[in-house]
Design an enzyme around this catalytic site. Structure first.
Site, PDB file in Angstrom:
ATOM      1  N   THR A 139       3.807   8.616   7.351  1.00  0.00           N
ATOM      2  CA  THR A 139       3.160   8.248   6.094  1.00  0.00           C
ATOM      3  C   THR A 139       4.190   7.892   5.013  1.00  0.00           C
ATOM      4  O   THR A 139       5.383   7.758   5.281  1.00  0.00           O
ATOM      5  CB  THR A 139       2.223   9.372   5.627  1.00  0.00           C
ATOM      6  OG1 THR A 139       2.969  10.567   5.419  1.00  0.00           O
ATOM      7  CG2 THR A 139       1.132   9.647   6.654  1.00  0.00           C
ATOM      8  N   HIS A 140       3.704   7.752   3.786  1.00  0.00           N
ATOM      9  CA  HIS A 140       4.492   7.163   2.699  1.00  0.00           C
ATOM     10  C   HIS A 140       5.812   7.892   2.455  1.00  0.00           C
ATOM     11  O   HIS A 140       5.890   9.119   2.460  1.00  0.00           O
ATOM     12  CB  HIS A 140       3.675   7.154   1.397  1.00  0.00           C
ATOM     13  CG  HIS A 140       3.426   8.530   0.830  1.00  0.00           C
ATOM     14  ND1 HIS A 140       4.298   9.155  -0.027  1.00  0.00           N
ATOM     15  CD2 HIS A 140       2.410   9.403   1.025  1.00  0.00           C
ATOM     16  CE1 HIS A 140       3.834  10.345  -0.365  1.00  0.00           C
ATOM     17  NE2 HIS A 140       2.688  10.523   0.275  1.00  0.00           N
ATOM     18  N   ASP A 141       6.840   7.104   2.238  1.00  0.00           N
ATOM     19  CA  ASP A 141       8.170   7.608   1.853  1.00  0.00           C
ATOM     20  C   ASP A 141       8.853   8.469   2.904  1.00  0.00           C
ATOM     21  O   ASP A 141       9.844   9.148   2.598  1.00  0.00           O
ATOM     22  CB  ASP A 141       8.093   8.360   0.520  1.00  0.00           C
ATOM     23  CG  ASP A 141       7.570   7.489  -0.611  1.00  0.00           C
ATOM     24  OD1 ASP A 141       8.176   6.433  -0.855  1.00  0.00           O
ATOM     25  OD2 ASP A 141       6.541   7.845  -1.218  1.00  0.00           O
ATOM     26  N   ASP A 142       8.377   8.456   4.123  1.00  0.00           N
ATOM     27  CA  ASP A 142       9.068   9.169   5.191  1.00  0.00           C
ATOM     28  C   ASP A 142      10.348   8.435   5.569  1.00  0.00           C
ATOM     29  O   ASP A 142      10.443   7.205   5.454  1.00  0.00           O
ATOM     30  CB  ASP A 142       8.182   9.296   6.440  1.00  0.00           C
ATOM     31  CG  ASP A 142       7.015  10.243   6.238  1.00  0.00           C
ATOM     32  OD1 ASP A 142       7.112  11.130   5.370  1.00  0.00           O
ATOM     33  OD2 ASP A 142       6.002  10.088   6.956  1.00  0.00           O
ATOM     34  N   SER A 159       7.079  11.780   2.330  1.00  0.00           N
ATOM     35  CA  SER A 159       8.437  12.146   1.884  1.00  0.00           C
ATOM     36  C   SER A 159       9.131  13.135   2.811  1.00  0.00           C
ATOM     37  O   SER A 159       9.946  13.948   2.376  1.00  0.00           O
ATOM     38  CB  SER A 159       8.397  12.708   0.458  1.00  0.00           C
ATOM     39  OG  SER A 159       7.851  11.762  -0.437  1.00  0.00           O
TER      40      SER A 159
END
Length: 215
Positions: A139-142, A159
């Site tokens: 998911t986002h910012d990984d 993240s």
């Protein structure tokens, strides 16, 4: 456009699953064989594809693209070790993305394999020689470093940083903002709520170091 010849390095289960994905991309890839250092497999067929010899015969196929289908929770560094030993240019490494994977504009590194049902929810960067088995969620910012292995249904919240050659077992869940150290192994079904140091093996709900690891 002519499909490019493709060699699989390894002749185990991951190769069979990658081959199944490749066969859905006939305009891109022409699977010509597998290379494996187990002499017992030489001359056999793996789902219709011949095992041609050991890795030392790779030089006999200079025009073929290559994909590393080697993964082990016990030896999480093995795929990157082989890649570094072979020292091929990036253009030789095949990047395999199953048609049923969703990448959302992510940058996917050379030699990476994304199998059916993998979902990457936003544009981000996936390292080289990463393997994501079916139904993995990123998911986002990984941040996913080189050589990471995700077993089926592993999932990262936002993240999360996953270090080089870490291994996440089947169904593992990682909380938002957590860091998984290089070479760490996360057990099947583990729920990771805090940072995991490099090289350690954690399991359980919530995940903790296995006996013999530091607290």
């Amino acid at each position: 456009m002519t499909a490019r010849p493709l060699l699989f390095l390894g002749a185990g289960g991951l190769t069979r699953e990658t081959l199944a994905a490749v066969r859905l991309l006939p305009e891109t890839w022409d699977p010509i064989g597998a290379l494996d250092d187990s002499t017992a497999l030489h001359g056999t067929l793996m789902d219709g594809v011949p095992v041609l010899g050991g890795l030392d015969t790779l030089a006999d196929h200079p025009d073929a693209a290559v994909v590393l289908c080697i993964a082990s929770a016990r030896r999480s560094l093995v795929r990157l070790d082989v890649a570094r030993r072979l020292d091929l240019p990036d253009e030789r490494w095949a990047t395999i993305v199953h048609p049923a994977a969703v990448t959302s504009g992510a940058s996917v590194g050379a030699g990476t394999i994304l199998l059916a049902g993998v979902v990457i929810t936003t544009p981000l960067s996936i390292g080289r020689h990463v393997v994501a088995m079916p139904q993995v969620l990123i998911t986002h910012d990984d941040e996913v470093s080189d050589g990471v292995t995700f077993a089926g249904r592993a999932a990262l919240a936002g993240s999360v940083h996953v270090g080089e050659a870490a291994y996440l077992g089947q169904g593992a869940l990682v909380r938002e903002g957590v860091k998984i150290g290089a070479g760490a192994v996360i057990g099947m079904g583990a729920v990771v709520l805090r940072d995991v140091p490099a090289g350690e093996t954690w399991a359980g709900v919530p995940a903790r170091p296995l006996r013999g690891e530091s607290a």
